[in-house]
Design an enzyme around this catalytic site. Structure first.
Site, mmCIF file in Angstrom:
data_model
loop_
_atom_site.group_PDB
_atom_site.id
_atom_site.type_symbol
_atom_site.label_atom_id
_atom_site.label_comp_id
_atom_site.label_asym_id
_atom_site.label_seq_id
_atom_site.Cartn_x
_atom_site.Cartn_y
_atom_site.Cartn_z
ATOM 1 N N TRP A 62 0.845 -1.197 0.000
ATOM 2 C CA TRP A 62 0.000 0.000 0.000
ATOM 3 C C TRP A 62 0.879 1.244 0.000
ATOM 4 C CZ3 TRP A 62 -5.267 0.514 2.872
ATOM 5 C CH2 TRP A 62 -6.163 -0.454 2.382
ATOM 6 N N ASP A 80 4.261 -0.005 11.133
ATOM 7 C CA ASP A 80 3.844 -1.398 11.321
ATOM 8 C C ASP A 80 4.661 -2.021 12.439
ATOM 9 O OD1 ASP A 80 2.088 -3.460 9.362
ATOM 10 O OD2 ASP A 80 3.475 -4.446 10.743
ATOM 11 N N LYS A 161 -9.553 -1.273 6.492
ATOM 12 C CA LYS A 161 -10.032 -2.649 6.351
ATOM 13 C C LYS A 161 -10.711 -3.074 7.636
ATOM 14 C CE LYS A 161 -7.030 -6.065 6.627
ATOM 15 N NZ LYS A 161 -5.898 -6.887 6.170
#
Length: 207
Positions: A62, A80, A161
């Site tokens: 992404w 992350d 998401k």
């Protein structure tokens, strides 16, 4: 034996997946790139010069899409828990988004910049217990939305998401409370059997 058969079946599907093959040939780090590209092609979210935050960035597909579409004048920040191979033009932080110090590091790097779009492809470490995993997913979503509301500029966008299940409709309503409109997207690269969908908040309302 069952797990071995399941693993082999998954690997076979993965190897033969056209999006996996396309990602390899086009230089993207995972098939997830095509989910974001499909949504962005439809909704025109990422434009040249934008400030983008990518939460749950590993392995970086992404982020790759965001960098290419925001261009040399854009600013992309990625975070992350897992390591991500460096990408030109990206400030990456490795750490747990639930950790205040990690979040503080991200906010320091933003340096007061108003963010145009927050992307979140985060998912919890799955336990296999559906109710637990869904609760963790909703919690991560709430953290991402809270971050977005503190850093998005008025009119900005939020793409996340989520998994359909307990708390999903309430979370949808919470996004809509803060944005002019809410869209639900299920790109072709998202497998049909997956409960994942992408919620897109458009037009962040001014405080």
């Amino acid at each position: 034996m069952k797990r071995t058969k399941t693993s082999k079946a998954w690997m076979q599907e993965h190897v033969n997946d056209p999006y996996v093959q396309r990602a390899k040939s086009e230089g993207y780090r995972s098939r997830a790139a095509y989910k974001l590209m499909a949504i962005d092609d439809r909704d025109h979210l990422i434009r040249s010069g934008m400030v983008v935050v990518d939460l749950g960035a590993a392995p970086g597909s992404w982020t790759q899409v965001a960098v290419r579409r925001a261009g040399s004048g854009g600013r992309v920040f990625a975070l992350d828990l897992l390591p991500v191979e460096p990408l030109p033009g990206v400030q990456f932080i490795q750490g747990d988004f639930q950790d205040d110090s990690v979040l503080g590091d991200l906010e320091t790097r933003l340096g007061g910049l108003a963010v145009d779009i927050v992307l979140s492809d985060m998912a919890p470490n799955m336990s296999g217990i559906e109710t637990t995993d869904q609760a963790r997913s909703i919690y991560l979503g709430e953290l991402a939305l809270d971050f977005a509301m503190r850093h998005l500029k008025p009119g900005g966008s939020f793409l996340i998401k989520m998994f359909q299940g307990a708390g999903f409709m309430e979370f949808r309503s919470e996004i809509l409370r803060h944005f002019a409109s809410l869209q639900v997207r299920k790109p072709k690269a998202s497998r049909d059997r997956s409960a994942e969908v992408y919620l897109l908040g458009l037009g962040r309302k001014a405080d």
